[in-house]
Design a protein around this motif. Structure first.
Motif, PDB file in Angstrom:
ATOM      1  N   THR A 116       0.837  -1.204   0.000  1.00 29.66           N
ATOM      2  CA  THR A 116       0.000   0.000   0.000  1.00 29.66           C
ATOM      3  C   THR A 116       0.869   1.250   0.000  1.00 29.66           C
ATOM      4  OG1 THR A 116      -0.084   0.139   2.415  1.00 29.66           O
ATOM      5  CG2 THR A 116      -1.768  -1.221   1.324  1.00 29.66           C
ATOM      6  N   ALA A 166      -2.410  -1.232 -10.322  1.00 29.47           N
ATOM      7  CA  ALA A 166      -3.171  -0.619  -9.240  1.00 29.47           C
ATOM      8  C   ALA A 166      -4.409  -1.454  -8.944  1.00 29.47           C
ATOM      9  CB  ALA A 166      -3.575   0.805  -9.617  1.00 29.47           C
ATOM     10  N   ASP A 167      -4.695  -1.642  -7.667  1.00 30.79           N
ATOM     11  CA  ASP A 167      -5.894  -2.343  -7.213  1.00 30.79           C
ATOM     12  C   ASP A 167      -6.653  -1.385  -6.305  1.00 30.79           C
ATOM     13  OD1 ASP A 167      -7.668  -3.913  -5.486  1.00 30.79           O
ATOM     14  OD2 ASP A 167      -6.733  -5.654  -6.439  1.00 30.79           O
ATOM     15  N   GLN A 168      -7.870  -1.092  -6.676  1.00 22.15           N
ATOM     16  CA  GLN A 168      -8.630  -0.069  -5.959  1.00 22.15           C
ATOM     17  C   GLN A 168      -8.762  -0.382  -4.469  1.00 22.15           C
ATOM     18  OE1 GLN A 168     -12.486   0.619  -7.649  1.00 22.15           O
ATOM     19  NE2 GLN A 168     -13.037   2.230  -6.201  1.00 22.15           N
ATOM     20  N   HIS A 169      -8.785  -1.660  -4.120  1.00 17.47           N
ATOM     21  CA  HIS A 169      -9.031  -2.040  -2.732  1.00 17.47           C
ATOM     22  C   HIS A 169      -7.763  -2.447  -1.983  1.00 17.47           C
ATOM     23  CE1 HIS A 169     -13.271  -1.830  -3.668  1.00 17.47           C
ATOM     24  NE2 HIS A 169     -13.099  -2.658  -4.678  1.00 17.47           N
ATOM     25  N   ARG A 170      -6.751  -2.941  -2.699  1.00 17.17           N
ATOM     26  CA  ARG A 170      -5.575  -3.474  -2.021  1.00 17.17           C
ATOM     27  C   ARG A 170      -4.321  -2.622  -2.203  1.00 17.17           C
ATOM     28  NH1 ARG A 170      -5.840 -10.052  -2.901  1.00 17.17           N
ATOM     29  NH2 ARG A 170      -7.945 -10.345  -2.064  1.00 17.17           N
ATOM     30  N   SER A 175       3.032   2.511 -12.414  1.00 22.79           N
ATOM     31  CA  SER A 175       1.904   1.801 -13.023  1.00 22.79           C
ATOM     32  C   SER A 175       1.766   2.184 -14.490  1.00 22.79           C
ATOM     33  CB  SER A 175       0.606   2.116 -12.271  1.00 22.79           C
ATOM     34  OG  SER A 175       0.671   1.666 -10.936  1.00 22.79           O
ATOM     35  N   ARG A 224       2.393   8.053  -3.550  1.00 27.82           N
ATOM     36  CA  ARG A 224       1.267   7.752  -4.432  1.00 27.82           C
ATOM     37  C   ARG A 224       1.586   8.165  -5.868  1.00 27.82           C
ATOM     38  NH1 ARG A 224      -1.998  10.228  -1.798  1.00 27.82           N
ATOM     39  NH2 ARG A 224      -2.917   8.544  -0.575  1.00 27.82           N
TER      40      ARG A 224
END
Length: 233
Positions: free
Chosen positions: A39, A69-73, A62, A55
């Motif tokens: 993260t 990129a994974d929106q949740h992880r 990316s 970020r």
């Protein structure tokens, strides 16, 4: 014209690039494995910086195809297949062929043999090539990758088309990211790694494009054969 944002923006931009470079090196060194997740918070804590430049750096990587990129992880190191590697090798060959065409067209920014800049530029490229060859002979993959990327970046600039040179650099980073996950399985890489850098430079100095093309074609074929063999084993 927008007002200057001052040294703060410059510092953040520099930090963003430093973090991106550090993470790319971690991937190329195999310390961040394909599929490994993390993260923004974890990376920010690791480097002791705020979340914003981290970020931005992760978004940059990316966009370059090194992370997903994974929106949740958060983010994960991209996993490339052998088919991906084949596509990269093909694309790499097409970009280099475009460079040869630009050189043959006499592009104004290309480094010509009679150009006063030629001696210094060629000497620099040759030095990178010699260092890369020594690392390849020693089987030192980490050192090889660093010099190899610099070698091709400086060589690509000689062709006079910065867009092709930038695209080639991106492809070469991606092919190394794909290759290292297989190459690092070997305990001894001596004799396995390409070491034709100075041979290629000499062919280009002699304006022997046919030989240069043959060297690159053989390099690409050997690289693909090696990765296919390691992936199947």
């Amino acid at each position: 014209m927008p007002a200057s944002t001052g040294n703060g923006a410059v510092t953040r931009s520099t930090l963003r690039q430093q973090i991106a470079d550090a993470l790319r090196d971690e991937v190329l060194a195999g310390r961040l494995q394909p599929g490994q997740e993390f993260t923004v918070k974890e990376i920010a804590e690791q480097y002791g910086v705020s979340a914003t430049p981290v970020r931005e750096a992760l978004v940059d990587l990316s966009a370059q195809g090194l992370l997903e990129a994974d929106q949740h992880r958060g983010f994960r190191v991209r996993e490339y297949s052998v088919d991906d590697f084949r596509g990269m090798i093909e694309a790499r060959g097409l970009v280099i062929e475009g460079m040869f065409l630009a050189l043959n067209e006499g592009r104004p920014n290309a480094v010509r043999p009679d150009d006063p800049r030629a001696a210094a530029v060629v000497a620099g490229v040759r030095r990178r090539g010699e260092e890369a060859q020594r690392a390849a002979a020693a089987g030192d993959l980490t050192v090889l990758i660093g010099y190899d990327l610099r070698f091709w970046r400086e060589l690509g600039a000689c062709f006079g088309n910065p867009y092709l040179a930038d695209f080639l650099h991106r492809l070469r980073v991606q092919t190394w990211v794909c290759a290292v996950q297989h190459l690092r399985r070997l305990t001894d890489l001596r004799g396995e790694l390409w070491a034709g850098h100075t041979q290629l430079v000499e062919a280009l100095i002699d304006r022997d494009n046919d030989t240069a093309r043959a060297i690159i074609a053989r390099y690409n074929a050997d690289s693909l054969t090696l990765i296919e063999r390691l992936a199947s084993g």
